[in-house]
Design an enzyme around this catalytic site. Structure first.
Site, PDB file in Angstrom:
ATOM      1  CB  ALA A  84       7.839  -6.008 -22.656  1.00 13.23           C
ATOM      2  CG  ASP A  85       1.661  -7.251 -19.938  1.00  8.77           C
ATOM      3  OD1 ASP A  85       2.071  -8.289 -19.378  1.00  8.77           O
ATOM      4  OD2 ASP A  85       0.449  -6.970 -20.034  1.00  8.77           O
ATOM      5  CB  SER A  86       2.713 -10.405 -24.533  1.00  7.29           C
ATOM      6  OG  SER A  86       3.859  -9.782 -25.040  1.00  7.29           O
TER       7      SER A  86
END
Lengths: 221, 221
Positions: A84-86
């Site tokens: 995941a990445d934000s």
């Protein structure tokens, strides 16, 4: 969405390729049992080559594939690796974690009294019997409206250290909650992991993860 | 919004008139130091006499005033008592906590695949030198969009017991997060306490709570 499958999923080896305590908390709250193997990818992609959606998806994919590959090389089996990445986006600029207190001050000054957009990308890597991987990726978008922030408030917030390890220099779940007027979209996406979208995607992969009786279709994804 | 005042506020006697662990968690995350004195008000107002906003405000006011009055009668001083109430509204009906598993099933079946609205009311009761109270009340509205829920999923959710003590039979912060597509408004309002609106209102009361040097204006509110 996954509640009916939690017992069966608890027998699977699920790996979170992120050291983020917030992602760990969100997955735990969903009732999932998983291991944490943080990716070491330095997140050094050239942002100018991507839209924000493409950028977070690409980061999440690289993180998940890196961990899946290292597990495979170590001879460790797994059923799914989650990457995941934000990022926070304002005026087309991608804001990641601030590099200093001054950087955090500048980011929060820009965010004051305006709406920013949080994009998270998630990739789910499943092993293929041929030794390769099957990768499913998606992104989620949430709008976050800030109240106006005075320099005194920004300095007091930076003094708490909360903004220093957060994309966009704020944490919606902590002290930052006081100056967020409201959001449009998934709250958990702003925290770093889009819960509902993840459950929907994992549900779609259930025939591969939990085949009824016969082995799953093994022809690639 | 309150970050610059947290040290001074920590010297004040702040009382939360609610036993809700979620409200306690939200206020703690804001950095506030407070006591918990739950109200014993049975929340038995005739709903048909109120709009949802009026209903939650009236409940929050009665709860806060009840606790403020009991503290006063016990000779205990306080600086502010906080009362709160939350309901879920669908098709004009106010949904509170379900009375049974069947009631929870019926509520969740109604909420499936649709948007509901959460209203929270908050009242802040400050003592007046004349022995009376100064009461400030407000409400906050958040829209919550549900994904479609199958009967199997609803039954699995009820089996976790999570919905049974929640207004509208769902908890957005727990397992319920998996079937909430998104919200419009304040997330913490859905959890039971509208963080930003509360901070804004408390900030407006700061001249009374933390007078600069001379005593505060004591002529009523």
């Amino acid at each position: 969405m996954l509640l009916q499958y939690l017992t069966e999923l608890s027998k699977k080896i699920i790996v979170l390729a992120s050291g983020s305590p917030r992602r760990k908390e969100i997955l735990t709250n969903l009732g999932l049992v998983f291991q944490v193997v943080p990716s070491t990818f330095p997140e050094n992609l050239d942002k100018s080559r991507f839209t924000p959606e493409q950028y977070v998806i690409e980061n999440s994919r690289i993180k998940a594939e890196e961990v899946a590959t290292s597990l495979k090389h170590a001879g460790q089996t797994f059923d799914v690796v989650i990457g995941a990445d934000s990022v926070v986006v304002l005026d087309g600029d991608i804001l990641e974690k601030p590099s200093s207190e001054q950087h955090a001050f500048d980011m929060l000054t820009r965010l004051s009294g305006r709406s920013n957009v949080v994009f998270s990308g998630v990739s789910l890597v499943l092993p293929n019997p041929d030794g390769g991987f099957c990768v499913t990726s998606f992104s989620e978008r949430t709008e976050v409206e800030f109240a106006p922030l005075t320099p005194d408030l920004i300095n007091a917030y930076i003094a708490t250290r909360e903004p220093l390890d957060k994309a966009g220099a704020y944490g919606i779940q902590g002290l930052g909650s006081s100056f967020v007027r409201g959001i449009k979209g998934c709250y958990f996406n702003v925290m770093g992991f889009p819960t509902h979208a993840f459950c929907t995607q994992l549900l779609a992969l259930m025939p591969r993860l939990l085949p009824p009786s016969a082995p799953a279709n093994t022809n690639g994804c």
